[in-house]
Design an enzyme around this catalytic site. Sequence first.
Site, PDB file in Angstrom:
ATOM      1  N   ASP A 212       0.828  -1.208   0.000  1.00 52.04           N
ATOM      2  CA  ASP A 212       0.000   0.000   0.000  1.00 52.04           C
ATOM      3  C   ASP A 212       0.865   1.262   0.000  1.00 52.04           C
ATOM      4  OD1 ASP A 212      -2.683   1.311   0.583  1.00 52.04           O
ATOM      5  OD2 ASP A 212      -1.501   2.032   2.278  1.00 52.04           O
ATOM      6  N   GLU A 248       1.603  -0.529  -4.995  1.00 50.39           N
ATOM      7  CA  GLU A 248       0.622   0.481  -5.401  1.00 50.39           C
ATOM      8  C   GLU A 248       1.328   1.806  -5.617  1.00 50.39           C
ATOM      9  OE1 GLU A 248      -1.447   2.654  -2.750  1.00 50.39           O
ATOM     10  OE2 GLU A 248      -3.062   3.254  -4.089  1.00 50.39           O
TER      11      GLU A 248
END
Length: 512
Positions: A212, A248
């Site tokens: 993330d 990401e």
Amino acid sequence: MKLVILVAVFGLSLAQHNPHFKYGRTSIVHLFEWRWADIAAECERFLGPKGFGGVQISPPNEHIVLNDPWRPWWQRYQPISYKLCSRSGSENELRDMISRCNKVGVNIYVDVVINHMCGAGGGEGTHSSCGSWFNASKKDFPSVPYSHLDFNNYKCRTASGNIENYGDKYQVRDCRLVSLLDLALEKDYVRSKVADYMNSLIDMGVAGFRVDATKHMWPGDLEAVYSRLHNLNTSWFPGDSRSFIFQEVIDLGGEAISSSEYFHLGRVTEFKYGAKLGTVFRKWDNEKLCYTNNWGEGWGFMPNGNALVFVDNHDNQRGHGAGGASILTFWDSRLHKMAVGYMLAHPYGVTRVMSSYRWNRNIVNGKDQNDWMGPPSHGNGSTKPVPINPDQTCGDGWVCEHRWRQIKNMVIFRNVVNGQPQSNWWDNQSNQVAFGRGNRGFIIFNNDDWDLDVTLSTGMPGGTYCDIISGQKEGNRCTGKQIQVGGDGRAHFRISNRDEDPFVAIHAESKL
Ligand code: AAO
């Protein structure tokens, strides 16, 4: 000696591009906000038998529990500790799920939130998914433990302490993303805590990670963390296997940080893919499907070997993150099925299918006022199980796009054609296109406002094939359309633009 080092480092990072799919499987499904018990059952009853390669699971670590708004989905992106109890279940349920999914050839990829802890306004107390005490304003997380010394306090140069300008790479990495307390990942202690967390998951048998907010971490700090990771558990993976890492990074161009800064560390999410595919299928900006004859790197996307691709994700299906209005979600189901079908048929990238829950969307001036709403829940905030209806759809607000016949069958299509090059491209210079995958599969789309009626070379051996979009092969019959391929490999296709699903796909295993 230098060569050995080069091979060691390069080899290490290349391995982190490999999803370790079993039995030639090719796709990941993101079971967003699902409980571990439901994922385990889904692996055994559906994902294993239907040939899914893996599941991306929601962050399994302890997270903040919020009341205003009430239990938003994004509370799970605010870590309180790395204890493995969350809205999706306990550590034991997590272990059980990983083992049961691995047993049926379905890998588990964990969404890890390692850039930050909870929001600066998170308050003090035990409003956390395992009941751990913390104090956000003092940056005190005793259950890790992290103290204020473990955060980027003075490295950030903005007045607010938050990222204010994505054109400044120092802000993007050293300031807070939307006021989330930013960890000092250059510190050896913090790196060791993050690596310990990821290694506990590796030792349980996971195959890798979705990292993330990668854009907000320095590549060198991530490299230091990844280099501390154990090899994958040999109960499930060959010796010396490294985690599959997909990072990401939102890079639609025009910012200080680009995806390529992370290519050497693992794969990277290609956000241009879904944004552009949505524009093409919506026929916005004068885009036409025939222009995708050079889809992939020809459209300026990252090199194929680095790409993790998707039509929508948990952020941009609700207006968070990036991609904008063109993103095709389950709310636009007809075009969503076509776009997912196109993605799964095309050889570019490692593919990820979104599996969502419905919420009470309320769009005012282009913004969904309820974009925060969490998964189907009981009154006490606990997540509801996923009931499977007799017709194999999901109930209680779970959308289960991955179970829609058209999508499930295209996941199988991608497995059957795996390794075959794109071939036999045809288009009508508008929005009717077709292409094959060697001699193993063929797909054709009609996204024009008139009927398609054409005879084409498919590259397939002669025979009778079941269309796996309008139906499928069951026993020795087709439940939907049949396609006759002649000995010359040519076949006639007629697709009305008024069809619910104006596309047809056949493959070697749908042949009668
Ligand atoms: C919540 C509240 C906040 C509050 C915070 C702390 O919403 O108001 O301050 O708690 O109390 C999720 C939610 C957030 C939530 C957060 C924590 O989405 O709303 O904040 O949990 O609970 C950036 C990051 C990217 C991130 C994305 C949402 O770079 O990594 O924001 N995604 C991940 C997760 C996401 C999660 C987090 C990170 C945090 O997938 O679920 O947040 O763990 C530009 C930049 C992007 C940037 C976006 C949005 O994008 O390029 O890097 O993403 O802005 O800030 C066009 C442009 C495109 C641009 C886009 C949007 O498309 O081309 O570049 O517009 O502006």
